[in-house]
Scaffold this active site. Structure first.
Site, PDB file in Angstrom:
ATOM      1  N   LYS A  58       7.527  -0.279   6.904  1.00 21.37           N
ATOM      2  CA  LYS A  58       7.448   0.909   6.063  1.00 21.37           C
ATOM      3  C   LYS A  58       8.776   1.105   5.342  1.00 21.37           C
ATOM      4  CE  LYS A  58       8.090   3.630  10.304  1.00 21.37           C
ATOM      5  NZ  LYS A  58       7.514   4.661  11.197  1.00 21.37           N
ATOM      6  N   PHE A 101      -7.575   1.591   5.272  1.00 23.30           N
ATOM      7  CA  PHE A 101      -6.787   0.404   4.943  1.00 23.30           C
ATOM      8  C   PHE A 101      -7.016  -0.775   5.877  1.00 23.30           C
ATOM      9  CE2 PHE A 101      -3.856   3.525   6.981  1.00 23.30           C
ATOM     10  CZ  PHE A 101      -3.713   2.903   8.231  1.00 23.30           C
ATOM     11  N   ARG A 147       4.400  -2.685  17.616  1.00 26.11           N
ATOM     12  CA  ARG A 147       5.257  -2.353  16.473  1.00 26.11           C
ATOM     13  C   ARG A 147       6.076  -3.598  16.163  1.00 26.11           C
ATOM     14  NH1 ARG A 147       6.755   2.619  14.787  1.00 26.11           N
ATOM     15  NH2 ARG A 147       6.293   3.578  16.799  1.00 26.11           N
ATOM     16  N   ARG A 156      -4.454   9.768  16.170  1.00 24.84           N
ATOM     17  CA  ARG A 156      -3.461   8.774  16.581  1.00 24.84           C
ATOM     18  C   ARG A 156      -3.313   8.736  18.105  1.00 24.84           C
ATOM     19  NH1 ARG A 156       1.544   6.814  13.697  1.00 24.84           N
ATOM     20  NH2 ARG A 156       2.783   5.805  15.291  1.00 24.84           N
ATOM     21  N   LYS A 196       2.351   4.524   1.474  1.00 25.84           N
ATOM     22  CA  LYS A 196       2.459   5.128   2.803  1.00 25.84           C
ATOM     23  C   LYS A 196       2.117   6.603   2.639  1.00 25.84           C
ATOM     24  CE  LYS A 196       5.155   5.615   6.965  1.00 25.84           C
ATOM     25  NZ  LYS A 196       4.417   6.836   7.292  1.00 25.84           N
ATOM     26  N   ARG A 219      -3.064   9.726  10.841  1.00 24.16           N
ATOM     27  CA  ARG A 219      -3.798   8.496  11.139  1.00 24.16           C
ATOM     28  C   ARG A 219      -5.135   8.817  11.800  1.00 24.16           C
ATOM     29  NH1 ARG A 219      -1.097   3.554  12.459  1.00 24.16           N
ATOM     30  NH2 ARG A 219      -2.613   1.838  12.296  1.00 24.16           N
ATOM     31  N   GLU A 228       0.861  -1.187   0.000  1.00 28.34           N
ATOM     32  CA  GLU A 228       0.000   0.000   0.000  1.00 28.34           C
ATOM     33  C   GLU A 228       0.893   1.231   0.000  1.00 28.34           C
ATOM     34  OE1 GLU A 228      -2.147  -0.276   3.640  1.00 28.34           O
ATOM     35  OE2 GLU A 228      -3.054  -2.215   3.169  1.00 28.34           O
ATOM     36  N   GLU A 273      -6.041   6.769   6.962  1.00 29.93           N
ATOM     37  CA  GLU A 273      -5.196   7.961   6.932  1.00 29.93           C
ATOM     38  C   GLU A 273      -5.969   9.097   6.276  1.00 29.93           C
ATOM     39  OE1 GLU A 273      -0.888   9.030   7.630  1.00 29.93           O
ATOM     40  OE2 GLU A 273      -2.036   7.198   8.027  1.00 29.93           O
TER      41      GLU A 273
END
Length: 555
Positions: A420, A342, A414, A272, A252, A257, A250, A302
């Site tokens: 990314k 997404f 994470r 976020r 970025k 966010r 996808e 986003e």
């Protein structure tokens, strides 16, 4: 009923303990002692939170209001209180000293007047509800009431709670383990509950009353935001495909966010930081009403600000939209937002976070118009990924996301399932904890800022360096205004700043350094963005600093 003095004694004891296991046991024992009604409050208080992280309630108490309240209570002038803060280096200890030094209520104190934990919470709740004309004075009076009823040792922790900075070394990791130890439940289930509910108090009372079974039942709920899944820097296209096999590619997006909760006609948009930003984004609300074709859903995506040239506007322009409280309609016309969804986390009563990304994507495409769904291609061909990467950059975005098609949605984590790839210099999100006034024509501005990374176990902030590069004169003025009310202590040109604001900082290299508490320093740091969309809990951890250091050395 538990008195606030008991809480203060536990905090004081913890401050003098260095080992995390002993701290955990102290917290655990106290959690077992308090009543069911007090348990959620205490669980948050011990970390310096008054309300759940996701709650709209906020105290809005800066150092100036705090100093005014203690000044009225102690009859000492604010200037003297500021001097005490310089002498002690700690707001709590300084205000305790102010009470002891000033003309206080202490001679009139009686046992029957002791503050309870619940009373402190209710008074803070009352403060959070104050707004508009006269609210500042009303907040001071409510604080003054608490201080006038408190013993000196209680003042330390009341004042720290007022600015939500306990500084006793108790973070989420210790609270997680303390809940598990207190109520005999697996720490993994406690952690899962906290990540899903964003409310350690709720998790604690659930663990106590319902045990393991109750924690398992905790899940995703509409209008209670859960932490967003996070990505880490990928090593490269070939390496990622080799590890994952197929990857979901996808763009970025260069945006902000958002987490969207739609419950019939009610729509709530969270940033976020899990702040409710719905009122600032009427165009997104309209888009959701038109393009999200289901009744009850939680979506991840986003928001991108699009310019006249159909390219994304600078990140700071997007933040203007998120922070706007007045003239919202006008700003929406000036800075229109485009929605790119997404992921889908919840649908009509069912949590979707544990099913594979590829299955979540199918559901997302069924309930949302394709105009608001981010494009995604699943491939194992590096050339295809490279092409999409170049397309994203050509369109003005940051690069690409490479996601494991079989991965669950992991709130607040994470990991390697989301990577990314972007061409810019490595950046870190660091908390501002101090600064220095400038020289010459910059004497009226804070010219450099002391940065810190986060220790996830203790939630303490470890200094890692200063940044002064990348800040224009205009930014210097804006940043000084932003930080002015967050200054806790001034000593000559040096200022201590309440850790609330996150800087995104680029750098050339991470070096070992004995000069900073983290043990590291940044070579040639440069301010990239002020990330007002992120909270201090989103700051990069010391573990990430260590990982980057090892990676750059090729070890």
């Amino acid at each position: 009923m538990t008195y606030f003095e008991d809480f203060a004694k536990v905090c004081s004891a913890i401050e003098h303990i260095s080992g995390s296991l002993e701290i955990t046991t102290n917290v655990s024992n106290f959690l077992k002692e308090v009543s069911d009604e007090e348990l959620p409050i205490v669980t948050r208080f011990i970390m310096g939170h008054v309300f759940p992280v996701w709650s709209n309630k906020e105290l809005g108490l800066g150092p100036n209001l705090l100093y005014s309240a203690i000044s009225r209570t102690s009859s000492l002038p604010v200037k003297r209180i500021e001097e005490l803060i310089k002498e002690t280096g700690d707001v709590g200890l300084a205000l305790e000293k102010a009470i002891l030094c000033g003309k206080t209520h202490l001679s009139l104190f009686s046992e029957s007047e002791q503050l309870s934990i619940k009373e402190v919470y209710l008074r803070f709740e009352r403060i959070s509800e104050l707004s508009g004309k006269g609210s500042q004075d009303a907040k001071i009076k409510n604080l003054q009431y608490l201080f006038s009823q408190a013993k000196p040792t209680e003042i330390v922790y009341l004042s720290r709670l007022a600015i939500e900075e306990m500084r006793i070394g108790v973070g989420e990791g210790i609270v997680r383990n303390a809940i598990a130890e207190a109520f005999g439940v697996p720490s993994e289930l406690v952690e899962r509950g906290i990540l899903l509910t964003n409310d350690s108090g709720l998790v604690a009372i659930t663990a106590k009353k319902e045990g393991k079974e109750g924690l398992i039942k905790l899940g995703v709920m509409i209008n209670r935001p859960l932490r967003m899944m996070l990505a880490q820097i990928g090593a490269g296209i070939n390496e990622t495909i080799k590890e994952m096999g197929h990857v979901a590619v996808e763009w970025k997006y260069d945006g902000a966010r958002v987490q969207i909760h739609k419950n019939e006609n009610d729509i709530t948009i969270y940033s976020r930081k899990l702040e409710d930003v719905t009122s600032s984004l009427p165009d997104l609300v309209k888009s959701i009403r038109t393009n999200v074709l289901t009744n009850c859903v939680i979506l991840d995506g986003e928001a991108v600000a699009i310019g006249k040239n159909n390219r994304p506007k600078p990140f700071q322009e997007i933040l203007r939209r998120f922070r706007r409280k007045y003239d919202v309609s006008t700003t929406a016309i000036e800075i229109p937002l485009c929605l790119n969804l997404f992921d889908i986390l919840y649908l009509n009563g069912d949590s979707l976070i544990d099913i594979p990304l590829i299955k979540r994507r199918e559901k997302l495409e069924k309930v949302c118009d394709k105009s608001v769904v981010a494009k995604q291609i699943i491939t194992d061909d590096p050339a295809v990924v490279e092409s999409i990467y170049n397309e994203a950059l050509a369109a003005g975005h940051e690069g690409v996301m490479l996601k494991n098609p079989g991965s669950p949605y992991s709130p607040g984590k994470r990991g390697k399932n989301w990577l990314k790839l972007k061409p810019i210099m490595e950046t870190l999100d660091l908390v501002v904890i101090g600064g220095e006034w400038g020289e010459g024509r910059r004497t009226k501005f804070i010219g450099s800022y002391l940065l810190a990374c986060r220790d996830p176990d203790t939630e303490k902030f470890l200094p890692i360096g200063r940044v002064a590069t990348g800040i224009t004169d205009e930014q210097l003025e804006d940043l000084t205004k932003l930080f002015k009310d967050l200054i806790i202590l001034e000593n000559g040109i040096h200022v201590d700043i309440e850790p609330k604001i996150v800087f995104e900082v680029a750098f050339e290299e991470i070096q070992k350094s004995p000069n900073y508490g983290s043990g590291y320093a940044l070579r040639f740091p440069r301010l990239v963005n002020v990330r007002t969309d992120k909270s201090k809990e989103d700051a990069d951890s010391i573990e990430r600093i260590e990982q980057l250091y090892i990676r750059q050395k090729g070890r």
